[in-house]
Write a protein that holds these residues in place. Sequence first.
Motif, PDB file in Angstrom:
ATOM      1  N   GLY A 120     -40.198  22.729 -32.387  1.00 18.89           N
ATOM      2  CA  GLY A 120     -38.748  23.904 -32.313  1.00 18.89           C
ATOM      3  C   GLY A 120     -39.440  24.864 -32.581  1.00 18.89           C
ATOM      4  N   PRO A 121     -38.194  25.817 -32.622  1.00 16.85           N
ATOM      5  CA  PRO A 121     -38.195  27.279 -32.602  1.00 16.85           C
ATOM      6  C   PRO A 121     -38.848  27.873 -33.840  1.00 16.85           C
ATOM      7  CG  PRO A 121     -35.951  26.564 -32.143  1.00 16.85           C
ATOM      8  CD  PRO A 121     -36.578  25.001 -32.388  1.00 16.85           C
ATOM      9  N   GLU A 122     -38.264  27.671 -34.857  1.00 16.32           N
ATOM     10  CA  GLU A 122     -39.280  28.458 -36.447  1.00 16.32           C
ATOM     11  C   GLU A 122     -40.794  27.876 -36.669  1.00 16.32           C
ATOM     12  OE1 GLU A 122     -37.432  29.968 -38.298  1.00 16.32           O
ATOM     13  OE2 GLU A 122     -35.698  29.623 -37.389  1.00 16.32           O
ATOM     14  N   GLY A 123     -40.833  26.685 -36.008  1.00 17.44           N
ATOM     15  CA  GLY A 123     -42.863  26.756 -35.442  1.00 17.44           C
ATOM     16  C   GLY A 123     -43.202  27.761 -35.089  1.00 17.44           C
ATOM     17  N   ALA A 124     -42.798  27.543 -33.891  1.00 11.99           N
ATOM     18  CA  ALA A 124     -43.162  28.752 -32.455  1.00 11.99           C
ATOM     19  C   ALA A 124     -43.494  29.826 -33.277  1.00 11.99           C
ATOM     20  CB  ALA A 124     -42.847  28.675 -31.423  1.00 11.99           C
ATOM     21  N   ARG A 125     -41.935  30.395 -33.620  1.00 11.30           N
ATOM     22  CA  ARG A 125     -42.265  31.380 -33.991  1.00 11.30           C
ATOM     23  C   ARG A 125     -43.514  32.086 -35.335  1.00 11.30           C
ATOM     24  NH1 ARG A 125     -36.326  30.996 -34.661  1.00 11.30           N
ATOM     25  NH2 ARG A 125     -35.439  31.534 -32.779  1.00 11.30           N
ATOM     26  N   MET A 126     -43.811  30.845 -36.594  1.00  6.91           N
ATOM     27  CA  MET A 126     -44.390  30.904 -37.183  1.00  6.91           C
ATOM     28  C   MET A 126     -46.062  31.441 -36.071  1.00  6.91           C
ATOM     29  SD  MET A 126     -45.533  31.386 -40.520  1.00  6.91           S
ATOM     30  CE  MET A 126     -44.349  30.211 -41.567  1.00  6.91           C
ATOM     31  N   LEU A 127     -45.918  30.754 -35.152  1.00  5.06           N
ATOM     32  CA  LEU A 127     -47.379  30.428 -34.344  1.00  5.06           C
ATOM     33  C   LEU A 127     -47.602  31.958 -34.478  1.00  5.06           C
ATOM     34  CD1 LEU A 127     -47.665  27.086 -32.285  1.00  5.06           C
ATOM     35  CD2 LEU A 127     -48.733  27.416 -34.373  1.00  5.06           C
ATOM     36  N   GLU A 128     -46.762  32.442 -33.539  1.00  8.22           N
ATOM     37  CA  GLU A 128     -46.304  33.547 -33.270  1.00  8.22           C
ATOM     38  C   GLU A 128     -47.255  35.085 -33.919  1.00  8.22           C
ATOM     39  OE1 GLU A 128     -43.651  34.786 -29.535  1.00  8.22           O
ATOM     40  OE2 GLU A 128     -42.228  34.141 -31.215  1.00  8.22           O
ATOM     41  N   GLU A 129     -47.017  34.710 -35.298  1.00  7.31           N
ATOM     42  CA  GLU A 129     -47.415  35.332 -36.694  1.00  7.31           C
ATOM     43  C   GLU A 129     -48.219  35.582 -36.625  1.00  7.31           C
ATOM     44  OE1 GLU A 129     -45.107  35.161 -40.046  1.00  7.31           O
ATOM     45  OE2 GLU A 129     -42.991  34.711 -39.569  1.00  7.31           O
ATOM     46  N   LEU A 130     -49.290  33.929 -36.774  1.00  7.99           N
ATOM     47  CA  LEU A 130     -50.665  33.173 -37.147  1.00  7.99           C
ATOM     48  C   LEU A 130     -51.366  34.217 -35.693  1.00  7.99           C
ATOM     49  CD1 LEU A 130     -50.189  30.092 -38.604  1.00  7.99           C
ATOM     50  CD2 LEU A 130     -50.908  32.405 -39.577  1.00  7.99           C
ATOM     51  N   GLY A 131     -50.340  34.663 -34.825  1.00  9.38           N
ATOM     52  CA  GLY A 131     -51.756  34.753 -33.488  1.00  9.38           C
ATOM     53  C   GLY A 131     -52.839  34.407 -32.398  1.00  9.38           C
ATOM     54  N   PHE A 132     -51.347  33.202 -32.205  1.00  7.44           N
ATOM     55  CA  PHE A 132     -51.798  32.210 -31.393  1.00  7.44           C
ATOM     56  C   PHE A 132     -51.025  32.807 -30.096  1.00  7.44           C
ATOM     57  CE2 PHE A 132     -52.363  29.759 -34.654  1.00  7.44           C
ATOM     58  CZ  PHE A 132     -52.996  29.052 -34.199  1.00  7.44           C
ATOM     59  N   THR A 133     -51.562  32.035 -29.263  1.00 11.22           N
ATOM     60  CA  THR A 133     -50.715  32.797 -27.363  1.00 11.22           C
ATOM     61  C   THR A 133     -50.198  31.143 -26.633  1.00 11.22           C
ATOM     62  OG1 THR A 133     -52.474  32.328 -26.595  1.00 11.22           O
ATOM     63  CG2 THR A 133     -52.553  34.649 -26.913  1.00 11.22           C
ATOM     64  N   ARG A 134     -50.731  30.473 -27.432  1.00 13.54           N
ATOM     65  CA  ARG A 134     -50.169  28.977 -26.633  1.00 13.54           C
ATOM     66  C   ARG A 134     -49.840  28.023 -27.784  1.00 13.54           C
ATOM     67  NH1 ARG A 134     -52.774  26.730 -20.719  1.00 13.54           N
ATOM     68  NH2 ARG A 134     -52.100  28.681 -19.943  1.00 13.54           N
ATOM     69  N   LEU A 135     -48.622  27.205 -27.246  1.00 10.25           N
ATOM     70  CA  LEU A 135     -48.203  25.878 -27.729  1.00 10.25           C
ATOM     71  C   LEU A 135     -48.622  24.766 -26.715  1.00 10.25           C
ATOM     72  CD1 LEU A 135     -47.626  24.382 -29.894  1.00 10.25           C
ATOM     73  CD2 LEU A 135     -44.954  25.367 -29.146  1.00 10.25           C
ATOM     74  N   VAL A 136     -49.282  23.880 -27.169  1.00  9.85           N
ATOM     75  CA  VAL A 136     -49.029  22.504 -26.587  1.00  9.85           C
ATOM     76  C   VAL A 136     -48.159  21.329 -27.253  1.00  9.85           C
ATOM     77  CG1 VAL A 136     -50.519  20.612 -26.111  1.00  9.85           C
ATOM     78  CG2 VAL A 136     -51.685  22.857 -26.791  1.00  9.85           C
ATOM     79  N   LEU A 137     -46.747  21.947 -26.040  1.00  4.63           N
ATOM     80  CA  LEU A 137     -45.494  21.252 -26.836  1.00  4.63           C
ATOM     81  C   LEU A 137     -46.323  19.192 -27.490  1.00  4.63           C
ATOM     82  CD1 LEU A 137     -43.421  22.843 -24.145  1.00  4.63           C
ATOM     83  CD2 LEU A 137     -43.091  23.571 -26.284  1.00  4.63           C
ATOM     84  N   ALA A 138     -45.301  19.316 -28.598  1.00  2.00           N
ATOM     85  CA  ALA A 138     -45.404  17.869 -28.950  1.00  2.00           C
ATOM     86  C   ALA A 138     -44.683  17.495 -27.964  1.00  2.00           C
ATOM     87  CB  ALA A 138     -43.810  17.836 -30.370  1.00  2.00           C
TER      88      ALA A 138
END
Length: 712
Positions: A120-138
Amino acid sequence: MEILAPAGGEESLVAAVRCGADAIYLGMGSLNARRAAGNFDESGLARALAFCRARGVKVYLTVNTLILEREYPLLLDTLRTAAALGVDALIVQDLAVAAVARAACPGLPLFASTQMAVTGPEGARMLEELGFTRLVLARELSLEGIAAIRAACTLELEAFVHGALCVGVSGQCYLSALIGGRSGNRGLCAQPCRLPFGRDDHLGRPHYYPTTPAFSDDRGRSSLPHALSLKDLCLIDRLPELAAAGVTGLKIEGRMKRPEYVAGAVTACRNALAGQPWDIAELAALFSRSGFTQGYLDSKLNNDMLGTRRKEDVTGAAPALLGKYRALYEKEQSRVPVDFSFELQPGKPALLTACDQSSNMANAMGNPPEPALTAPTTDEKAGAALSKTGGTIFYVGNMTFDIAPGLMLPASQLNTLRREVLARLTEIRETHHPLPFCENQAVEALEPPARNRPTTGPLLRLRLETAAQLEGVDLTDVELISLPVTQLEKLSAATIDRYASLLAAELPKYEFETDKRLPERLLTLKQAGVARAIAGSLGALRLARQTELAVHGDYSLNITNTRALEQYRALGLSSATLSFELTLSQAAALGGTLPRGLIAYGYLPLMQLRLCPAHCAGGCKGDSCPFPSLVDRKNKRFHLSRAPGGVSVLHNCLPLWMGDKSAQLKAAGLDFLTLYFTRETPDEMAGVIRLFRDGGVPAEPYTRGLYFRGAQ
């Protein structure tokens, strides 16, 4: 939209590329989630990158397993190779891998594996903070869930569109490790969920064997005995909807599948994107389990999603069909445009220049032309010879000519020039583009502060499932009591005041059913005196930080090494429960300063199920579950519970017991031990706590989990 295909070996890689994939994902060595696939060694990876780069295809390297302390040297070797060859991105699960990769090779993009269970959105925002550029969705997300993530972040979103479905949330399944010693989080899942599991009723009568009476779902249809085995996924006819929801990467599962399967899936995706027909029946024949499902995307969670590998599924891929798809990748495909410039002047060598769309340029020189006696070389004749690029990766774009009149160059020399210049251009395109690798920073990243081991024995924590279980709590030496948010809200103000210094709110791990009021509810609990939270995911961690609660990490963060501990400390954790896939000796080897502990009692949560077997049976009524457990082929019962966030939990058939191993637990340097209560009554809880403190052994069967035997 990018078509991303699996490559478990070189033939599958060739099949994917020649059938039109835009990118490939593959593994090297053992630090990937498909250790049983063919995978690639360093030289094989170099060949794969050269092959793909020449054809304009990206290569993503999977380093998506949890790593152990002893694997740090292997991780560094893998990252050095990735940087030296210039892979296009790393797909990772472990925050330790992400941290070391960022330090060692800042120019290497990081993709968050679906194993990270960001929903969800909160986890995605945390990934942005950590420097990730892409999320492989559940894979369990609906279209609405995907769109919500898209609206909340700038990450590229990649979705699985074809292939196998795990019934458990990826990265949160411990079934294979606990019952078979092969960890799915370490790339060796034995797929026990594909074995028969049936549902039990309250009287303990198994609904497993086909010869016994079976319950019916809401359509009146008998259930399958394989209650944990899902059909394969196929969303290829839903690509426009996925695009509208924000998906830009289309991922095909299948690093363990045959090349013809890869060819078929890539071809179907390519045709679908081009608005051309594709054959779902042929895809099913290449590989499926009772056909396909799209249930998660539409939130239609029912028995239609269940499926097994039937005899007709196995025999469906006839030799003629396999031959048809094999033929698609046996020959080279012309997929790279090339521009030619040809010069033919008196007394000068013939010169052919080729340039691709990336401004790579190659030249080939031939003999000087001869005076034409009858048929001079013209623009048309030269163009006809240069256009014969069949059998190469190139097709001709623009051609320009500078040919003086009255000159002749034999067609054989024109053909030779064409072959030579394209071969040189191919070599240029195959060249690796190394990324800077900072050795000192990489080593530094793996050297966190030394461990300050506790001087006293580990303190006790209690995890409860219901507010009523508080009646069974003896507070002696207890430092924390966690309850789900919904259960804390049932407590009276007096009860909260009594336990306030101990209470922690267990947050929903997943955001499948996001409660927009959850931050407000947490603030209400905080105002009532609850100051701590238990976070089992990146999203939950971020939410707890926003409400300024002291955050403690749950087992589901999958912490297996020191670097991950330090990463979570930097993200705000006050303590962390280590993964119960570690042995005690592995837990003892962890350094760093973050307080840590282990689950020491409980029916361990083995799977988090978006598709609950009880839901398929008609759903739960109040607190009553029509089928509170599943029965395996050995007649062992695994009980089910419901959890916030839209999931149910499958628990181990035996409770973990470490109450008589106090010396070993103390030697592991743990700060706390958690008694993980689920279905126990208050009286049963009280008995467990007394026996644990006394160092006794239960009369009933129990397990030591993986703390001594470990998992591969």
